[in-house]
Scaffold this motif. Sequence first.
Motif, PDB file in Angstrom:
ATOM      1  N   CYS A 569      -0.819  -2.301 -17.969  1.00  0.00           N
ATOM      2  CA  CYS A 569      -0.112  -3.115 -17.050  1.00  0.00           C
ATOM      3  C   CYS A 569       0.590  -4.217 -17.923  1.00  0.00           C
ATOM      4  CB  CYS A 569      -1.470  -4.489 -16.142  1.00  0.00           C
ATOM      5  SG  CYS A 569      -2.149  -2.725 -15.671  1.00  0.00           S
ATOM      6  N   GLY A 573       5.216  -6.674 -14.367  1.00  0.00           N
ATOM      7  CA  GLY A 573       4.522  -5.896 -13.184  1.00  0.00           C
ATOM      8  C   GLY A 573       4.902  -4.627 -12.861  1.00  0.00           C
ATOM      9  N   LEU A 616       4.828  -3.082  -9.736  1.00  0.00           N
ATOM     10  CA  LEU A 616       3.470  -3.178  -8.805  1.00  0.00           C
ATOM     11  C   LEU A 616       3.496  -3.904  -7.568  1.00  0.00           C
ATOM     12  CD1 LEU A 616       1.029  -5.222 -11.407  1.00  0.00           C
ATOM     13  CD2 LEU A 616       1.218  -2.667 -10.370  1.00  0.00           C
ATOM     14  N   ASN A 617       5.018  -4.075  -6.856  1.00  0.00           N
ATOM     15  CA  ASN A 617       5.301  -4.184  -5.493  1.00  0.00           C
ATOM     16  C   ASN A 617       5.917  -3.016  -4.630  1.00  0.00           C
ATOM     17  OD1 ASN A 617       7.478  -4.436  -6.998  1.00  0.00           O
ATOM     18  ND2 ASN A 617       8.994  -5.695  -5.920  1.00  0.00           N
ATOM     19  N   THR A 621       1.159  -0.360  -2.979  1.00  0.00           N
ATOM     20  CA  THR A 621      -0.066  -0.969  -3.399  1.00  0.00           C
ATOM     21  C   THR A 621      -0.847  -2.220  -2.991  1.00  0.00           C
ATOM     22  OG1 THR A 621       1.425  -0.825  -5.773  1.00  0.00           O
ATOM     23  CG2 THR A 621      -0.607  -2.473  -5.748  1.00  0.00           C
ATOM     24  N   ARG A 622      -1.467  -1.947  -3.114  1.00  0.00           N
ATOM     25  CA  ARG A 622      -2.877  -3.103  -1.932  1.00  0.00           C
ATOM     26  C   ARG A 622      -2.578  -4.317  -3.048  1.00  0.00           C
ATOM     27  NH1 ARG A 622      -5.444   1.521  -1.044  1.00  0.00           N
ATOM     28  NH2 ARG A 622      -7.255   0.231  -2.309  1.00  0.00           N
ATOM     29  N   ILE A 623      -3.603  -5.535  -3.050  1.00  0.00           N
ATOM     30  CA  ILE A 623      -3.058  -7.030  -3.428  1.00  0.00           C
ATOM     31  C   ILE A 623      -4.734  -7.033  -3.253  1.00  0.00           C
ATOM     32  CG2 ILE A 623      -2.701  -8.962  -3.686  1.00  0.00           C
ATOM     33  CD1 ILE A 623       0.293  -8.088  -3.398  1.00  0.00           C
ATOM     34  N   TYR A 632      -4.019  -5.364  -9.030  1.00  0.00           N
ATOM     35  CA  TYR A 632      -2.852  -4.980  -7.620  1.00  0.00           C
ATOM     36  C   TYR A 632      -3.832  -3.084  -7.995  1.00  0.00           C
ATOM     37  CZ  TYR A 632       0.088  -9.046  -7.617  1.00  0.00           C
ATOM     38  OH  TYR A 632       0.669 -10.015  -7.988  1.00  0.00           O
ATOM     39  N   GLU A 633      -3.892  -2.618  -7.103  1.00  0.00           N
ATOM     40  CA  GLU A 633      -4.592  -1.154  -6.348  1.00  0.00           C
ATOM     41  C   GLU A 633      -3.412  -0.311  -5.661  1.00  0.00           C
ATOM     42  OE1 GLU A 633      -8.504  -0.725  -5.941  1.00  0.00           O
ATOM     43  OE2 GLU A 633      -8.104  -0.618  -3.680  1.00  0.00           O
ATOM     44  N   ASN A 634      -3.684   0.725  -6.249  1.00  0.00           N
ATOM     45  CA  ASN A 634      -2.743   1.841  -6.045  1.00  0.00           C
ATOM     46  C   ASN A 634      -4.255   3.429  -6.542  1.00  0.00           C
ATOM     47  OD1 ASN A 634      -1.146   3.757  -4.604  1.00  0.00           O
ATOM     48  ND2 ASN A 634       0.110   2.481  -5.278  1.00  0.00           N
ATOM     49  N   GLN A 661      -6.337   0.513 -11.387  1.00  0.00           N
ATOM     50  CA  GLN A 661      -5.573  -1.144 -10.822  1.00  0.00           C
ATOM     51  C   GLN A 661      -5.426  -1.638 -12.063  1.00  0.00           C
ATOM     52  OE1 GLN A 661      -9.963  -1.847 -10.506  1.00  0.00           O
ATOM     53  NE2 GLN A 661      -9.899  -1.293  -7.987  1.00  0.00           N
ATOM     54  N   LYS A 674       3.867  -9.121  -3.351  1.00  0.00           N
ATOM     55  CA  LYS A 674       4.573  -7.874  -4.352  1.00  0.00           C
ATOM     56  C   LYS A 674       6.102  -7.678  -3.054  1.00  0.00           C
ATOM     57  CE  LYS A 674       2.868  -4.883   0.228  1.00  0.00           C
ATOM     58  NZ  LYS A 674       2.201  -4.304   0.179  1.00  0.00           N
TER      59      LYS A 674
END
Length: 769
Positions: A569, A573, A616-617, A621-623, A632-634, A661, A674
């Motif tokens: 990470c 980003g 990450l944006n 990707t979820r925040i 940040y999760e995908n 994550q 994002k």
Amino acid sequence: MALGFCLGVALLLSVWSHGKCADVPEDKTGVYPITEQYGAECGYKVSVFPVPPLVTLQASYFSCHTDNKEDKMFMFNFNLIGTHEGEEVTYALNKTCSPSLPWSAREVICEVNYMEVNVQSDLACPMGTRKEDWNSTLKTAYASATSDWQVMFHQDEMPLTPVTLSEARNKGYVFDLTEGRLIFRSPYGQPESISTIVNNVPVELIHPTLFSRQSWVVLMIDLMAACSMHEGAYDGSYLRWEAPQAQYLLSGLNAMQVNAGLNGELWEQLIAEEKGYIVQTQGSTVNISIPYDAEGGFRKSIVTDRLYEFYVYDFYMNQLLVDQDNVHTRIYSHRVLTTPLLQSSIFTENRTVLEDEAFTVYLEVADDIELVSFNLNGKEVTGPFTNTSTSTIYEAAEPNDLHSYTLKVPFTDPVVKQQFSKQNSVLQFSLHLDYTLVVLPEGEPYHHTAYVEAVIMGISPPAFEAFCTETGISFKLDRQPFDYLWEICIGSEPLTPELANQLGYFMHRDDQKLLLDVPIFTYGFEYNDINLARFLGTFELLVWDHKMTEVHAAFAKTCPFPTNELIVCSTDGTLTVVADMSMAIPRGGVLAWTLKNETCGPKEVDGTKVLFSFRLNTCGTRIKLGKGNVVYENEILPVEKSISGNRLAVSRNETDKVTVQCMYHLAGLHRLFKVYRFESDQDGLGSIVHTVPPTSGPRDDMMASTTPQPTTTTVPTTTTVLGRRQSRILPALHPPARYIKVGGFMKNRSYSQNRGAEGNRQQEFLAQI
């Protein structure tokens, strides 16, 4: 001849500098204050010398209160009464002396405060008297009608007027008669004395004739005394004193011998010249030059606008004259000679030896100067001096009334200024010294400054060797004497055993070497060129100056490592992940892999291993906002295929995915949402979450009878920020991955759980070095 002449004996008494002489009880007749007048009339002289504090009482053999035994033995029985700190103190001064030389027919004493002449009492011949003076005296004596002893004083162009001895005594003159000597004594500056210039030398002369008429016989005794009043002349190296002999060089008198010395000690001419004196006779004038630093002289320091010094000499000279009839005349001269104020030079020498790694500064001063404090580059050190582990000072006596202070200051002392030039590899140490000295006994202060420096060539910052190991990167440093001038740092944090232990490094340090073993995926690594087969890990050590103001050197090592599972990470980003998808293959097989946004595919695929790298944006990707952090999760999802191999759809089954994550601390984020540019102070904490069924068995039965559950654990994690450290327990989902990239000073669980194994590897590493 030490004090063995008719001038008398010098009784030396050391007293306190603030002591004060009072009355001197002499003999049994009473107490007699030795005033200037009384001392000049009775044959005494009290002198005070400043360094060392010394009071000198000098008495003529024929002084008023001395017991005389046949002109061969003289007994001094005095009590000196003084005051010390307000209290009366009595000192007994008892001495018996005998002249070391036979008496000459005539002895002339030129003391500091009086003139004295003594002759054999049966010697009535007019020695050294001009014929016209003798005729004039004889006529006056015959004209006198008294048989009492009378005296006439010869003065230029003045009529001779006889006076009685009582009248002469009232004028301050003293006449005395012993068993074999006739004595006459006169203070300087009497009305009957004559001041003149002889051979360019000032002279004071007094010429009395003592006579008595007995019937048709006239007894006459000539008692002339002439003394040099030369005060001494300084030429930069010698103090010169002159005395003419013209008054005595009549009727064939010639000089035979000249002795000179200090403090009552007389040396023959050859010995005096060996001691550095210059003794010359030019015409009828004796010229004696005394070295300014002659042994036995007194030296005194004084502070006015600057520091000065002057020298005082208690000077004695003895001349022996003889006439054609072999009649001897001995002349003794005693003078206190003083140089003018001379600029005093305080001697400072830099005696530093570079191999000692310390300044050694030598300071030499006169005995009457004391060091009370000194300043080292602004740090004040005051006496009494106690040696410390950083600086020491020693005092020692030196020849010629000097003493010294030797100061030692290690180069490592914080007060020493250091300057390193990277351009020419020169290391310079410097020290400004300000000594505070006082002149004793007055206590007048004086400041003396000095500057010393030491330069060492060919100095370079520490240089590391680095090599790759299976588990990380190792560094080796052979220590050099001046390595303490630099700080070895991880970023801007100095590398200490405590920091190494906190970050999971293996560190060994002694006087010869420094060894550092840095396991992969600990803080400080950078990762590049990540693919499914391998990636490059880079670790860098920085060498700062000791003030942490500038980086002087950097040592980076890049090593390849095999890629299993890892997630990175980054601060910009970007999430880069290599995941093993073998547990997420759906029943019908996998046609492809994708993220939540189906347009985002992998960079590489090799069987069940996939490599994704995305911002990450992007890519769906979820925040998730937490307390103090943002996650940040995908998800990595399979694209199923039919039995015929055609594409069906993206599988949304919980067991057919891997969650990735990245967690960042809110305090380090400059952008959050994002849709905007991502920027973070530190790498994020990454995790890969594999969801697996709780029981084993055929996949069809598992999916038909159970609800899939993700594997979850709670990992104690330490987060460290350079310049400030904090510890916290953060919940995390930890996959069965071998490598997980963590941000800040985070440590992964696999290292924490394998501390013993890593410790064994450290011992193997040290053994190899």
